[in-house]
Write a protein that holds these residues in place. Structure first.
Motif, mmCIF file in Angstrom:
data_model
loop_
_atom_site.group_PDB
_atom_site.id
_atom_site.type_symbol
_atom_site.label_atom_id
_atom_site.label_comp_id
_atom_site.label_asym_id
_atom_site.label_seq_id
_atom_site.Cartn_x
_atom_site.Cartn_y
_atom_site.Cartn_z
ATOM 1 N N ILE A 1 10.524 53.095 42.033
ATOM 2 C CA ILE A 1 11.243 54.042 41.198
ATOM 3 C C ILE A 1 12.042 54.959 42.120
ATOM 4 O O ILE A 1 11.624 55.231 43.246
ATOM 5 N N PHE A 2 13.202 55.440 41.629
ATOM 6 C CA PHE A 2 14.077 56.182 42.529
ATOM 7 C C PHE A 2 14.732 57.355 41.801
ATOM 8 O O PHE A 2 14.847 57.387 40.574
ATOM 9 N N GLY A 3 15.169 58.312 42.590
ATOM 10 C CA GLY A 3 16.036 59.388 42.151
ATOM 11 C C GLY A 3 17.240 59.421 43.078
ATOM 12 O O GLY A 3 17.096 59.261 44.295
ATOM 13 N N ARG A 4 18.436 59.599 42.518
ATOM 14 C CA ARG A 4 19.654 59.452 43.316
ATOM 15 C C ARG A 4 20.676 60.516 42.925
ATOM 16 O O ARG A 4 20.819 60.859 41.751
ATOM 17 N N GLY A 5 21.387 61.017 43.929
ATOM 18 C CA GLY A 5 22.476 61.948 43.711
ATOM 19 C C GLY A 5 23.705 61.517 44.484
ATOM 20 O O GLY A 5 23.597 61.103 45.644
ATOM 21 N N GLU A 6 24.871 61.556 43.832
ATOM 22 C CA GLU A 6 26.141 61.198 44.469
ATOM 23 C C GLU A 6 27.142 62.327 44.234
ATOM 24 O O GLU A 6 27.320 62.781 43.103
ATOM 25 N N PHE A 7 27.800 62.760 45.308
ATOM 26 C CA PHE A 7 28.741 63.868 45.228
ATOM 27 C C PHE A 7 30.019 63.491 45.972
ATOM 28 O O PHE A 7 29.957 62.999 47.110
ATOM 29 N N THR A 8 31.171 63.731 45.350
ATOM 30 C CA THR A 8 32.473 63.396 45.942
ATOM 31 C C THR A 8 33.444 64.549 45.756
ATOM 32 O O THR A 8 33.550 65.106 44.656
ATOM 33 N N TRP A 9 34.122 64.909 46.852
ATOM 34 C CA TRP A 9 35.229 65.866 46.818
ATOM 35 C C TRP A 9 36.470 65.125 47.307
ATOM 36 O O TRP A 9 36.514 64.639 48.446
ATOM 37 N N ASP A 10 37.487 65.036 46.462
ATOM 38 C CA ASP A 10 38.686 64.259 46.777
ATOM 39 C C ASP A 10 39.920 65.021 46.299
ATOM 40 O O ASP A 10 40.277 64.972 45.116
ATOM 41 N N ASP A 11 40.563 65.721 47.219
ATOM 42 C CA ASP A 11 41.707 66.561 46.842
ATOM 43 C C ASP A 11 42.901 65.750 46.346
ATOM 44 O O ASP A 11 43.766 66.291 45.645
ATOM 45 N N PHE A 12 42.957 64.461 46.691
ATOM 46 C CA PHE A 12 44.130 63.665 46.346
ATOM 47 C C PHE A 12 43.801 62.521 45.387
ATOM 48 O O PHE A 12 44.628 61.645 45.155
ATOM 49 N N GLY A 13 42.600 62.500 44.854
ATOM 50 C CA GLY A 13 42.206 61.432 43.949
ATOM 51 C C GLY A 13 42.527 61.761 42.503
ATOM 52 O O GLY A 13 42.938 62.871 42.157
ATOM 53 N N SER A 14 42.329 60.789 41.620
ATOM 54 C CA SER A 14 42.539 61.029 40.191
ATOM 55 C C SER A 14 41.517 62.023 39.643
ATOM 56 O O SER A 14 41.793 62.742 38.680
ATOM 57 N N TYR A 15 40.322 62.066 40.260
ATOM 58 C CA TYR A 15 39.314 63.079 39.958
ATOM 59 C C TYR A 15 38.975 63.797 41.261
ATOM 60 O O TYR A 15 38.589 63.167 42.245
ATOM 61 N N THR A 16 39.103 65.120 41.262
ATOM 62 C CA THR A 16 38.942 65.870 42.511
ATOM 63 C C THR A 16 37.482 66.172 42.831
ATOM 64 O O THR A 16 37.130 66.340 44.001
ATOM 65 N N LYS A 17 36.630 66.260 41.809
ATOM 66 C CA LYS A 17 35.209 66.488 42.027
ATOM 67 C C LYS A 17 34.418 65.561 41.113
ATOM 68 O O LYS A 17 34.692 65.477 39.917
ATOM 69 N N LEU A 18 33.455 64.870 41.700
ATOM 70 C CA LEU A 18 32.599 63.969 40.925
ATOM 71 C C LEU A 18 31.154 64.176 41.344
ATOM 72 O O LEU A 18 30.847 64.340 42.535
ATOM 73 N N MET A 19 30.263 64.144 40.361
ATOM 74 C CA MET A 19 28.835 64.249 40.631
ATOM 75 C C MET A 19 28.089 63.326 39.678
ATOM 76 O O MET A 19 28.334 63.347 38.467
ATOM 77 N N THR A 20 27.205 62.520 40.233
ATOM 78 C CA THR A 20 26.369 61.639 39.419
ATOM 79 C C THR A 20 24.920 61.790 39.860
ATOM 80 O O THR A 20 24.617 61.632 41.046
ATOM 81 N N ILE A 21 24.060 62.092 38.924
ATOM 82 C CA ILE A 21 22.619 62.177 39.182
ATOM 83 C C ILE A 21 21.931 61.145 38.291
ATOM 84 O O ILE A 21 22.169 61.101 37.090
ATOM 85 N N SER A 22 21.098 60.303 38.893
ATOM 86 C CA SER A 22 20.453 59.234 38.123
ATOM 87 C C SER A 22 19.051 58.971 38.656
ATOM 88 O O SER A 22 18.697 59.364 39.779
ATOM 89 N N SER A 23 18.282 58.295 37.861
ATOM 90 C CA SER A 23 16.946 57.848 38.243
ATOM 91 C C SER A 23 16.692 56.518 37.556
ATOM 92 O O SER A 23 17.422 56.140 36.630
ATOM 93 N N GLY A 24 15.668 55.811 38.000
ATOM 94 C CA GLY A 24 15.398 54.533 37.359
ATOM 95 C C GLY A 24 14.445 53.673 38.148
ATOM 96 O O GLY A 24 13.650 54.174 38.962
ATOM 97 N N TYR A 25 14.562 52.384 37.928
ATOM 98 C CA TYR A 25 13.644 51.395 38.504
ATOM 99 C C TYR A 25 14.448 50.351 39.268
ATOM 100 O O TYR A 25 15.519 49.919 38.807
ATOM 101 N N GLY A 26 13.953 49.973 40.411
ATOM 102 C CA GLY A 26 14.586 48.936 41.210
ATOM 103 C C GLY A 26 13.574 47.900 41.664
ATOM 104 O O GLY A 26 12.381 48.187 41.778
ATOM 105 N N PHE A 27 14.045 46.694 41.919
ATOM 106 C CA PHE A 27 13.146 45.625 42.367
ATOM 107 C C PHE A 27 13.943 44.601 43.176
ATOM 108 O O PHE A 27 15.163 44.476 43.022
ATOM 109 N N ASP A 28 13.227 43.886 44.033
ATOM 110 C CA ASP A 28 13.835 42.857 44.869
ATOM 111 C C ASP A 28 13.743 41.501 44.175
ATOM 112 O O ASP A 28 12.666 41.082 43.752
ATOM 113 N N ILE A 29 14.878 40.824 44.069
ATOM 114 C CA ILE A 29 14.892 39.451 43.570
ATOM 115 C C ILE A 29 14.667 38.483 44.722
ATOM 116 O O ILE A 29 13.924 37.507 44.613
ATOM 117 N N ILE A 30 15.315 38.756 45.851
ATOM 118 C CA ILE A 30 15.151 37.957 47.066
ATOM 119 C C ILE A 30 14.901 38.914 48.217
ATOM 120 O O ILE A 30 15.596 39.929 48.345
#
Length: 247
Positions: free
Chosen positions: A102-131
């Motif tokens: 199980i995981f908790g994740r945070g992603e943050f982006t500052w982009d003065d020249f992008g279509s979106y200048t500030k982005l933030m994503t916070i997520s959690s969930g379940y992960g597993f290995d297939i191979i």
């Protein structure tokens, strides 16, 4: 006779050293490793320039948990002004289970020249290995999250409102060892929300040429379904870097 005694004493004195530190001795593997890379980049889409980029990756992997932190910087300028400036920070904490994690994740982006200048994503969930073996690894992650993004200002909207959305995040992480010194990595991430959807593909090819040093080619493609006016939906960043790994 004295020479024989001296030679024998020398051999006896050196024997314990060889026993304690054999010629093929290697340090035990560490739970911590890191990667530092830097080089040039080629931008297409909303940004068109060539200049500097860097990346730092930290990973602390124990029997019960794994902590990961990634920091990226992209900067470009022409003769007149700065044409691209972007900073990415990714942090993920994973707790290992008997099957998956199980995981908790945070992603943050500052982009003065992008279509979106500030982005933030916070997520959690379940992960597993297939191979998961020496040569190939494929893992999947899925879970809910929250996304905040601020569109860039346009002529028709000088002060745009930020978007806030509940999302479902899914990710597939694939790595394969092509040869002893070459490897390929591919991460595909999807964020599906009521107001907007994104799809990101992160590809990299690494060729180790001198112990901890490697040459790395990376391609990052991000598709955003809804973007402000005068923006394109797909951004691509291509990088050519030198990478150093230590642990």
């Amino acid at each position: 006779m004295k020479k024989v005694v001296m030679l024998t004493s020398t051999l006896l004195a050196s024997t314990p050293v060889w026993a304690l530190v054999p010629p093929d001795y290697k340090e035990p593997p560490s739970d911590f490793n890191a990667e530092i890379e830097a080089g040039m980049q080629l931008n297409t889409g909303n940004n068109k320039s060539q200049n500097f980029n860097g990346r730092t990756y930290l990973n602390y992997d124990t029997e019960k948990a794994r902590q990961e932190l990634t920091f990226k910087v992209y900067y470009a300028a022409d003769d007149e002004s700065t044409t691209a400036e972007k900073y990415d920070v990714y942090a993920q904490s994973s707790y290992k289970l008997d099957s998956g994690y199980i995981f908790g994740r945070g992603e943050f982006t500052w982009d003065d020249f992008g279509s979106y200048t500030k982005l933030m994503t916070i997520s959690s969930g379940y992960g597993f290995d297939i191979i998961s073996n020496y040569q190939t690894k494929l893992s999947l992650e899925v879970g809910p999250g929250f996304r905040y993004d601020l569109p860039k200002a346009t002529d028709s909207d000088l002060n745009p409102d930020a978007n806030q959305d509940i999302i479902l995040r899914t990710a597939a992480k694939y790595s394969v060892k092509l040869q002893e010194y070459t490897s390929l990595n591919a991460d595909l991430t999807s964020e599906v929300g009521e107001d907007n959807n994104t799809l990101t593909l992160d590809l990299s090819y690494k060729n180790t040429f001198l112990q901890d040093w490697a040459f790395k080619i990376g391609v990052n493609v991000r598709y955003t379904a809804v973007v402000p006016e005068d923006s394109v939906k797909t951004d691509t960043i291509t990088t050519f870097n030198l990478l150093y790994t230590f642990q």
